[in-house]
Scaffold this motif. Structure first.
Motif, PDB file in Angstrom:
ATOM      1  N   GLU A   1       0.819  -1.211   0.000  1.00 19.50           N
ATOM      2  CA  GLU A   1       0.000   0.000   0.000  1.00 19.50           C
ATOM      3  C   GLU A   1       0.851   1.259   0.000  1.00 19.50           C
ATOM      4  O   GLU A   1       0.551   2.230  -0.701  1.00 19.50           O
ATOM      5  CB  GLU A   1      -0.934  -0.021   1.219  1.00 19.50           C
ATOM      6  N   ASP A   2       1.927   1.259   0.764  1.00 17.44           N
ATOM      7  CA  ASP A   2       2.732   2.476   0.871  1.00 17.44           C
ATOM      8  C   ASP A   2       3.691   2.663  -0.302  1.00 17.44           C
ATOM      9  O   ASP A   2       4.509   3.586  -0.299  1.00 17.44           O
ATOM     10  CB  ASP A   2       3.489   2.526   2.201  1.00 17.44           C
ATOM     11  N   ALA A   3       3.583   1.804  -1.320  1.00 21.00           N
ATOM     12  CA  ALA A   3       4.361   2.014  -2.546  1.00 21.00           C
ATOM     13  C   ALA A   3       3.635   2.929  -3.527  1.00 21.00           C
ATOM     14  O   ALA A   3       4.216   3.367  -4.520  1.00 21.00           O
ATOM     15  CB  ALA A   3       4.662   0.677  -3.216  1.00 21.00           C
ATOM     16  N   LEU A   4       2.366   3.224  -3.254  1.00 27.54           N
ATOM     17  CA  LEU A   4       1.586   4.058  -4.167  1.00 27.54           C
ATOM     18  C   LEU A   4       2.089   5.497  -4.135  1.00 27.54           C
ATOM     19  O   LEU A   4       1.993   6.188  -3.117  1.00 27.54           O
ATOM     20  CB  LEU A   4       0.105   4.031  -3.787  1.00 27.54           C
ATOM     21  N   VAL A   5       2.602   5.950  -5.256  1.00 32.21           N
ATOM     22  CA  VAL A   5       3.110   7.314  -5.378  1.00 32.21           C
ATOM     23  C   VAL A   5       1.938   8.269  -5.576  1.00 32.21           C
ATOM     24  O   VAL A   5       0.924   7.919  -6.200  1.00 32.21           O
ATOM     25  CB  VAL A   5       4.084   7.408  -6.571  1.00 32.21           C
ATOM     26  N   LEU A   6       2.065   9.469  -5.047  1.00 29.80           N
ATOM     27  CA  LEU A   6       1.027  10.483  -5.230  1.00 29.80           C
ATOM     28  C   LEU A   6       0.932  10.826  -6.712  1.00 29.80           C
ATOM     29  O   LEU A   6       1.901  11.277  -7.324  1.00 29.80           O
ATOM     30  CB  LEU A   6       1.386  11.730  -4.415  1.00 29.80           C
ATOM     31  N   THR A   7      -0.225  10.585  -7.315  1.00 24.65           N
ATOM     32  CA  THR A   7      -0.363  10.780  -8.759  1.00 24.65           C
ATOM     33  C   THR A   7      -0.832  12.182  -9.126  1.00 24.65           C
ATOM     34  O   THR A   7      -0.590  12.644 -10.233  1.00 24.65           O
ATOM     35  CB  THR A   7      -1.346   9.754  -9.348  1.00 24.65           C
ATOM     36  N   ARG A   8      -1.519  12.852  -8.219  1.00 22.06           N
ATOM     37  CA  ARG A   8      -1.977  14.216  -8.480  1.00 22.06           C
ATOM     38  C   ARG A   8      -1.219  15.154  -7.547  1.00 22.06           C
ATOM     39  O   ARG A   8      -1.422  15.137  -6.330  1.00 22.06           O
ATOM     40  CB  ARG A   8      -3.489  14.324  -8.277  1.00 22.06           C
ATOM     41  N   VAL A   9      -0.364  15.954  -8.130  1.00 26.78           N
ATOM     42  CA  VAL A   9       0.579  16.766  -7.356  1.00 26.78           C
ATOM     43  C   VAL A   9      -0.125  17.631  -6.320  1.00 26.78           C
ATOM     44  O   VAL A   9       0.359  17.786  -5.191  1.00 26.78           O
ATOM     45  CB  VAL A   9       1.406  17.656  -8.310  1.00 26.78           C
ATOM     46  N   LYS A  10      -1.281  18.170  -6.674  1.00 26.36           N
ATOM     47  CA  LYS A  10      -1.943  19.146  -5.808  1.00 26.36           C
ATOM     48  C   LYS A  10      -3.024  18.547  -4.915  1.00 26.36           C
ATOM     49  O   LYS A  10      -3.709  19.278  -4.209  1.00 26.36           O
ATOM     50  CB  LYS A  10      -2.561  20.261  -6.661  1.00 26.36           C
ATOM     51  N   ILE A  11      -3.202  17.224  -4.940  1.00 29.24           N
ATOM     52  CA  ILE A  11      -4.290  16.597  -4.188  1.00 29.24           C
ATOM     53  C   ILE A  11      -3.739  15.531  -3.245  1.00 29.24           C
ATOM     54  O   ILE A  11      -3.000  14.641  -3.658  1.00 29.24           O
ATOM     55  CB  ILE A  11      -5.320  15.948  -5.132  1.00 29.24           C
ATOM     56  N   MET A  12      -4.129  15.625  -1.975  1.00 27.80           N
ATOM     57  CA  MET A  12      -3.758  14.623  -0.976  1.00 27.80           C
ATOM     58  C   MET A  12      -5.026  14.092  -0.312  1.00 27.80           C
ATOM     59  O   MET A  12      -5.905  14.876   0.069  1.00 27.80           O
ATOM     60  CB  MET A  12      -2.841  15.246   0.085  1.00 27.80           C
ATOM     61  N   ASP A  13      -5.119  12.780  -0.176  1.00 28.28           N
ATOM     62  CA  ASP A  13      -6.225  12.210   0.588  1.00 28.28           C
ATOM     63  C   ASP A  13      -5.808  12.119   2.052  1.00 28.28           C
ATOM     64  O   ASP A  13      -4.621  12.009   2.374  1.00 28.28           O
ATOM     65  CB  ASP A  13      -6.594  10.828   0.054  1.00 28.28           C
ATOM     66  N   ALA A  14      -6.784  12.177   2.942  1.00 28.78           N
ATOM     67  CA  ALA A  14      -6.481  12.138   4.373  1.00 28.78           C
ATOM     68  C   ALA A  14      -7.714  11.668   5.133  1.00 28.78           C
ATOM     69  O   ALA A  14      -8.810  11.551   4.573  1.00 28.78           O
ATOM     70  CB  ALA A  14      -6.039  13.518   4.871  1.00 28.78           C
ATOM     71  N   THR A  15      -7.519  11.421   6.417  1.00 32.37           N
ATOM     72  CA  THR A  15      -8.616  11.061   7.315  1.00 32.37           C
ATOM     73  C   THR A  15      -8.756  12.152   8.364  1.00 32.37           C
ATOM     74  O   THR A  15      -7.758  12.566   8.971  1.00 32.37           O
ATOM     75  CB  THR A  15      -8.337   9.717   8.011  1.00 32.37           C
ATOM     76  N   ARG A  16      -9.982  12.639   8.561  1.00 29.49           N
ATOM     77  CA  ARG A  16     -10.225  13.607   9.631  1.00 29.49           C
ATOM     78  C   ARG A  16     -10.293  12.833  10.941  1.00 29.49           C
ATOM     79  O   ARG A  16     -11.152  11.967  11.120  1.00 29.49           O
ATOM     80  CB  ARG A  16     -11.515  14.378   9.366  1.00 29.49           C
ATOM     81  N   ILE A  17      -9.396  13.136  11.843  1.00 26.14           N
ATOM     82  CA  ILE A  17      -9.161  12.276  12.997  1.00 26.14           C
ATOM     83  C   ILE A  17     -10.372  12.180  13.923  1.00 26.14           C
ATOM     84  O   ILE A  17     -10.719  11.088  14.393  1.00 26.14           O
ATOM     85  CB  ILE A  17      -7.922  12.773  13.778  1.00 26.14           C
ATOM     86  N   HIS A  18     -11.075  13.272  14.163  1.00 25.36           N
ATOM     87  CA  HIS A  18     -12.095  13.252  15.215  1.00 25.36           C
ATOM     88  C   HIS A  18     -13.313  12.406  14.861  1.00 25.36           C
ATOM     89  O   HIS A  18     -14.013  11.907  15.755  1.00 25.36           O
ATOM     90  CB  HIS A  18     -12.511  14.677  15.603  1.00 25.36           C
ATOM     91  N   ASP A  19     -13.582  12.209  13.560  1.00 24.72           N
ATOM     92  CA  ASP A  19     -14.745  11.396  13.194  1.00 24.72           C
ATOM     93  C   ASP A  19     -14.431  10.348  12.127  1.00 24.72           C
ATOM     94  O   ASP A  19     -15.335   9.676  11.631  1.00 24.72           O
ATOM     95  CB  ASP A  19     -15.893  12.285  12.719  1.00 24.72           C
ATOM     96  N   ASN A  20     -13.141  10.208  11.772  1.00 26.71           N
ATOM     97  CA  ASN A  20     -12.704   9.208  10.792  1.00 26.71           C
ATOM     98  C   ASN A  20     -13.272   9.457   9.395  1.00 26.71           C
ATOM     99  O   ASN A  20     -13.322   8.547   8.566  1.00 26.71           O
ATOM    100  CB  ASN A  20     -13.064   7.793  11.253  1.00 26.71           C
ATOM    101  N   ALA A  21     -13.703  10.685   9.125  1.00 25.69           N
ATOM    102  CA  ALA A  21     -14.244  11.012   7.806  1.00 25.69           C
ATOM    103  C   ALA A  21     -13.130  11.062   6.768  1.00 25.69           C
ATOM    104  O   ALA A  21     -12.009  11.498   7.054  1.00 25.69           O
ATOM    105  CB  ALA A  21     -14.968  12.358   7.855  1.00 25.69           C
TER     106      ALA A  21
END
Length: 360
Positions: free
Chosen positions: A62-82
């Motif tokens: 999973e951690d081999a996946l390179v960021l394909t869109r330079v300006k876009i990052m996915d993330a998890t909002r910690i307080h509600d896991n959104a």
């Protein structure tokens, strides 16, 4: 661990240059409540360090996946896991204008259902005043799940045109109506929670066996417009005209004129919406010819003769109201002989030829 050091931060050698700004700011995002995937956290070491180094083996991590869109990052909002996505805007690329339009159109008022992706938060770090970050809920492309009933395609067209009506009513010309800029609240389409960087894989185990749910009745998800990098919002009462190079849909007839010719971006939006619905929906499916009149009305060569977004929305609303349940529940499918890439390529070649002639 092999590493290089940039700005006093140690990056693993596998981190690409375009990923480094995200890794550098990762602790700041964490403090604000947003968690990145392991690869993009400071101090990360690959999970395959002691495994075979060939490319095929790495793709299973999973951690081999390179960021394909330079300006876009996915993330998890910690307080509600959104699940969220974070967009990076550069000051020299109209960041202030794009952020203002996104905030204006995508306000998070829960009492008002907007057809624009909700803006959850705007972030500027003191250490990087040249960058603005916009946080949005994670969505998927509008065509992630093919339409299977007439009613689904008509509902999509209705929502897409309503979004255009909403923007124009609020004085904003979008400027980039294209397949990548219409999204759907569709993570629930998948049997298993999909991985944000590879929807065919599961988020929990990274197994490559994710599938779409099948439905025996129409479903009507919510669609959203995104990306206001080419958008304009003129001052109230002013008449906006922009140069012919505006936007990204080069099939707009006005673009065939001189490059410095001023055009009405709201009229260009109308053409682009008609072109999008024609190329990616009406012509791409068997059984959607009932939409051709409104598509043709939006695609009039003379900008002043194009149907307005308000009239187009009313036209589709009336069409749906006239149709029987049997007509709306009729199955549809993709045209097997439809060469989408060929259609788009020919469209681009024609636009280039006309643009060249217009500037001679």
């Amino acid at each position: 661990m092999s590493a290089t050091v940039t700005d006093n931060i140690a990056f693993h050698s596998d981190i690409r240059d375009h990923e480094k700004p995200w890794v550098a700011l990762q602790p700041g995002f964490e403090r604000l409540g947003y968690r990145f995937r392991p690869r993009f956290r400071q101090g990360w070491a690959p999970s395959w360090d002691w495994s075979p180094q060939d490319l095929v083996s790495r793709l299973e991590y999973e951690d081999a996946l390179v960021l394909t869109r330079v300006k876009i990052m996915d993330a998890t909002r910690i307080h509600d896991n959104a699940r969220v996505v974070i967009k990076m805007l550069f000051a020299e690329c109209r960041a202030a204008e794009e952020a203002a339009i996104a905030e204006f159109l995508g306000g998070s008022d829960p009492e008002f259902k907007r057809p624009i992706v909700p803006l959850l938060e705007k972030i500027v770090f003191p250490s990087r005043p040249d960058l603005t970050f916009l946080v949005f809920p994670e969505l998927v492309r509008w065509d992630t799940r093919p339409f299977t009933f007439v009613a689904e395609a008509l509902d999509f067209a209705r929502q897409a045109i309503y979004a255009l009506l909403f923007m124009h009513h609020n004085g904003v010309a979008h400027g980039d109506i294209s397949p990548g800029n219409i999204m759907v609240d569709g993570l629930h389409f998948f049997v298993n929670d999909p991985h944000p960087a590879d929807l065919d894989r599961t988020r929990a185990t990274f197994a490559q066996d994710n599938r779409l749910h099948s439905y025996d009745r129409p479903i009507f998800p919510t669609y959203y417009f995104i990306d206001f990098g080419f958008s304009f919002a003129p001052a109230p009462g002013s008449v906006l005209r922009v140069q012919g190079a505006y936007g990204t849909d080069y099939s707009v007839p006005e673009f065939s004129g001189p490059a410095d010719e001023r055009i009405d971006p709201f009229k260009a939006d109308l053409w682009s919406m008609g072109r999008f619905l024609l190329v990616y929906v009406v012509d791409a499916y068997v059984g959607l010819d009932m939409l051709r009149p409104v598509v043709n009305a939006l695609r009039q060569v003379n900008p002043d003769e194009r149907m307005s977004a308000a009239d187009a929305f009313q036209w589709i609303d009336d069409l749906i109201g006239r149709m029987s349940d049997a007509e709306l529940l009729a199955p549809i499918s993709h045209r097997l002989d439809y060469d989408l890439h060929g259609v788009v390529a020919e469209e681009m070649n024609t636009a280039i030829r006309l643009r060249t002639l217009g500037n001679n």
